[in-house]
Design a protein around this motif. Structure first.
Motif, PDB file in Angstrom:
ATOM      1  N   VAL A 151       0.851  -1.187   0.000  1.00  0.00           N
ATOM      2  CA  VAL A 151       0.000   0.000   0.000  1.00  0.00           C
ATOM      3  C   VAL A 151       0.889   1.241   0.000  1.00  0.00           C
ATOM      4  O   VAL A 151       1.865   1.301   0.757  1.00  0.00           O
ATOM      5  CB  VAL A 151      -0.912   0.014   1.243  1.00  0.00           C
ATOM      6  N   ALA A 152       0.548   2.226  -0.839  1.00  0.00           N
ATOM      7  CA  ALA A 152       1.345   3.452  -0.903  1.00  0.00           C
ATOM      8  C   ALA A 152       0.451   4.682  -0.764  1.00  0.00           C
ATOM      9  O   ALA A 152      -0.708   4.678  -1.179  1.00  0.00           O
ATOM     10  CB  ALA A 152       2.114   3.528  -2.222  1.00  0.00           C
ATOM     11  N   THR A 153       1.018   5.729  -0.174  1.00  0.00           N
ATOM     12  CA  THR A 153       0.407   7.055  -0.192  1.00  0.00           C
ATOM     13  C   THR A 153       1.543   8.064  -0.117  1.00  0.00           C
ATOM     14  O   THR A 153       2.631   7.736   0.371  1.00  0.00           O
ATOM     15  CB  THR A 153      -0.604   7.249   0.951  1.00  0.00           C
ATOM     16  N   THR A 154       1.308   9.265  -0.608  1.00  0.00           N
ATOM     17  CA  THR A 154       2.390  10.240  -0.602  1.00  0.00           C
ATOM     18  C   THR A 154       2.767  10.629   0.817  1.00  0.00           C
ATOM     19  O   THR A 154       3.930  10.618   1.189  1.00  0.00           O
ATOM     20  CB  THR A 154       2.002  11.484  -1.416  1.00  0.00           C
ATOM     21  N   SER A 155       1.766  10.944   1.632  1.00  0.00           N
ATOM     22  CA  SER A 155       2.043  11.311   3.019  1.00  0.00           C
ATOM     23  C   SER A 155       0.801  11.139   3.863  1.00  0.00           C
ATOM     24  O   SER A 155      -0.284  11.576   3.471  1.00  0.00           O
ATOM     25  CB  SER A 155       2.500  12.766   3.116  1.00  0.00           C
ATOM     26  N   PRO A 156       0.945  10.541   5.063  1.00  0.00           N
ATOM     27  CA  PRO A 156      -0.227  10.437   5.948  1.00  0.00           C
ATOM     28  C   PRO A 156      -0.695  11.820   6.404  1.00  0.00           C
ATOM     29  O   PRO A 156      -1.845  11.995   6.771  1.00  0.00           O
ATOM     30  CB  PRO A 156       0.291   9.603   7.124  1.00  0.00           C
ATOM     31  N   HIS A 157       0.192  12.803   6.326  1.00  0.00           N
ATOM     32  CA  HIS A 157      -0.175  14.158   6.747  1.00  0.00           C
ATOM     33  C   HIS A 157      -1.127  14.824   5.753  1.00  0.00           C
ATOM     34  O   HIS A 157      -1.694  15.869   6.060  1.00  0.00           O
ATOM     35  CB  HIS A 157       1.080  15.015   6.921  1.00  0.00           C
ATOM     36  N   ALA A 158      -1.275  14.245   4.574  1.00  0.00           N
ATOM     37  CA  ALA A 158      -2.157  14.837   3.561  1.00  0.00           C
ATOM     38  C   ALA A 158      -3.628  14.522   3.820  1.00  0.00           C
ATOM     39  O   ALA A 158      -4.501  15.137   3.239  1.00  0.00           O
ATOM     40  CB  ALA A 158      -1.753  14.344   2.168  1.00  0.00           C
ATOM     41  N   PHE A 159      -3.890  13.534   4.695  1.00  0.00           N
ATOM     42  CA  PHE A 159      -5.281  13.170   4.964  1.00  0.00           C
ATOM     43  C   PHE A 159      -5.908  14.123   5.965  1.00  0.00           C
ATOM     44  O   PHE A 159      -5.263  14.555   6.919  1.00  0.00           O
ATOM     45  CB  PHE A 159      -5.359  11.742   5.536  1.00  0.00           C
ATOM     46  N   ALA A 160      -7.191  14.432   5.744  1.00  0.00           N
ATOM     47  CA  ALA A 160      -7.957  15.139   6.768  1.00  0.00           C
ATOM     48  C   ALA A 160      -8.118  14.211   7.966  1.00  0.00           C
ATOM     49  O   ALA A 160      -8.039  12.985   7.840  1.00  0.00           O
ATOM     50  CB  ALA A 160      -9.318  15.541   6.216  1.00  0.00           C
ATOM     51  N   GLU A 161      -8.361  14.792   9.126  1.00  0.00           N
ATOM     52  CA  GLU A 161      -8.456  13.995  10.350  1.00  0.00           C
ATOM     53  C   GLU A 161      -9.486  12.878  10.202  1.00  0.00           C
ATOM     54  O   GLU A 161      -9.278  11.752  10.645  1.00  0.00           O
ATOM     55  CB  GLU A 161      -8.837  14.915  11.513  1.00  0.00           C
ATOM     56  N   SER A 162     -10.589  13.200   9.543  1.00  0.00           N
ATOM     57  CA  SER A 162     -11.671  12.216   9.395  1.00  0.00           C
ATOM     58  C   SER A 162     -11.286  11.090   8.437  1.00  0.00           C
ATOM     59  O   SER A 162     -11.970  10.071   8.375  1.00  0.00           O
ATOM     60  CB  SER A 162     -12.925  12.913   8.873  1.00  0.00           C
ATOM     61  N   GLU A 163     -10.210  11.263   7.660  1.00  0.00           N
ATOM     62  CA  GLU A 163      -9.826  10.265   6.651  1.00  0.00           C
ATOM     63  C   GLU A 163      -8.709   9.342   7.116  1.00  0.00           C
ATOM     64  O   GLU A 163      -8.509   8.267   6.544  1.00  0.00           O
ATOM     65  CB  GLU A 163      -9.348  10.971   5.377  1.00  0.00           C
ATOM     66  N   VAL A 164      -7.988   9.755   8.154  1.00  0.00           N
ATOM     67  CA  VAL A 164      -6.812   8.994   8.582  1.00  0.00           C
ATOM     68  C   VAL A 164      -7.190   7.573   8.981  1.00  0.00           C
ATOM     69  O   VAL A 164      -6.519   6.607   8.616  1.00  0.00           O
ATOM     70  CB  VAL A 164      -6.097   9.703   9.748  1.00  0.00           C
ATOM     71  N   ASP A 165      -8.286   7.438   9.738  1.00  0.00           N
ATOM     72  CA  ASP A 165      -8.665   6.112  10.231  1.00  0.00           C
ATOM     73  C   ASP A 165      -8.964   5.152   9.080  1.00  0.00           C
ATOM     74  O   ASP A 165      -8.596   3.975   9.142  1.00  0.00           O
ATOM     75  CB  ASP A 165      -9.886   6.208  11.156  1.00  0.00           C
ATOM     76  N   ALA A 166      -9.642   5.643   8.046  1.00  0.00           N
ATOM     77  CA  ALA A 166      -9.966   4.785   6.893  1.00  0.00           C
ATOM     78  C   ALA A 166      -8.680   4.255   6.265  1.00  0.00           C
ATOM     79  O   ALA A 166      -8.557   3.062   5.964  1.00  0.00           O
ATOM     80  CB  ALA A 166     -10.775   5.580   5.869  1.00  0.00           C
ATOM     81  N   TYR A 167      -7.705   5.154   6.098  1.00  0.00           N
ATOM     82  CA  TYR A 167      -6.412   4.744   5.532  1.00  0.00           C
ATOM     83  C   TYR A 167      -5.723   3.731   6.440  1.00  0.00           C
ATOM     84  O   TYR A 167      -5.237   2.685   5.987  1.00  0.00           O
ATOM     85  CB  TYR A 167      -5.538   5.986   5.310  1.00  0.00           C
TER      86      TYR A 167
END
Length: 268
Positions: A151-167
């Motif tokens: 699984v890849a993403t550019t940065s976990p800091h790019a997610f809104a607070e409400s989206e972090v848990d889903a990721y």
């Protein structure tokens, strides 16, 4: 959409690369945009070079560019340009940024190019045709279960607070023992997924110029792209993006993101 459009897309990538290469790891000036992302001379000069070609070659087509906005709004065909996707990587001297070029027809991407001008790597996708990497066909890899997927993403800091848990729920399913997702990479991750080196890319907050070129590349290689609800991406999408090398894993990923099956998996 014609073979000429494909050839033109590649000419645009060539022109952007010629501007970008001499400035990579160079002594250029960066400045702050309102969103605090560094915009470089390279960004602006590369987009200007591409626009100059389009004004001559496709004067009736629209242009949607990250740096210079929209030209001929409402045209049925528009070229969507992101001269340097991954500005932070460019600024840090990491050759995993890319130039993104898409031709969008009535809101849907029909041609996409991901070009990495330092490494000389180019993915070209066209709706209804197979994706190529430096001219040779590529395909995504099969992925039999979410457990063990990369699984890849550019940065976990790019997610809104409400989206972090889903990721994080997807990461927990993919890496049950130790979490080692891939970070950094911007558009480059989608090329790697198309070539069979990654399985899932999850991002949010993307704009049309960030994702339009990715769709034909990923889907032409046998993968799929959608928003976080599983809907196809178009000009009106909400900026949440999923890319899967194995389309059959979509339900698993959406289920993990929603937490539907997460009730017993961790203690509160």
């Amino acid at each position: 959409m014609t073979a000429q459009d494909m050839a033109l897309a590649q000419r645009l990538a060539d022109a952007a690369g010629e501007v970008i290469r001499p400035l990579f790891r160079g002594n250029w000036q960066a400045e702050e945009k309102e969103d605090f992302s560094a915009v470089t001379e390279a960004d602006r000069a590369a987009e200007a070079a591409m626009r100059a070609i389009l004004e001559v070659e496709r004067p009736h087509h629209g242009i949607i560019g990250e740096e210079y906005g929209i030209t001929r709004e409402g045209a049925s065909h528009s070229w969507v340009l992101d001269p340097i996707d991954g500005t932070q990587s460019f600024v840090a001297g990491r050759p995993i940024f890319g130039t993104l070029i898409a031709l969008v027809q009535d809101g849907f991407p029909i041609i996409g190019v991901i070009d990495q001008p330092i490494l000389g790597e180019r993915w070209v996708g066209v709706i209804g045709q197979g994706t190529t990497f430096n001219g040779k066909p590529v395909s995504t890899r099969r992925c039999r279960s979410l457990e063990g997927a990369s699984v890849a993403t550019t940065s976990p800091h790019a997610f809104a607070e409400s989206e972090v848990d889903a990721y994080l729920r997807v990461v927990a399913k993919a890496y049950p023992k130790r979490p080692y997702p891939v970070y950094g990479g911007d558009c480059y991750n989608y090329g790697l997924l198309a070539s069979g080196h990654l399985d899932v890319v999850i991002e949010s907050g993307l704009k049309l110029h960030d994702y339009a070129a990715l769709v034909p590349v990923v889907e032409g290689a046998g993968g799929m792209m959608s928003d976080w609800q599983g809907n196809p991406l178009d000009a009106d999408s909400d900026g949440t993006v999923l890319a899967l090398g194995e389309p059959a894993r979509l339900e698993d990923v959406l289920e993990a993101m929603s937490g539907a099956d997460a009730s017993h998996s961790h203690d509160h």
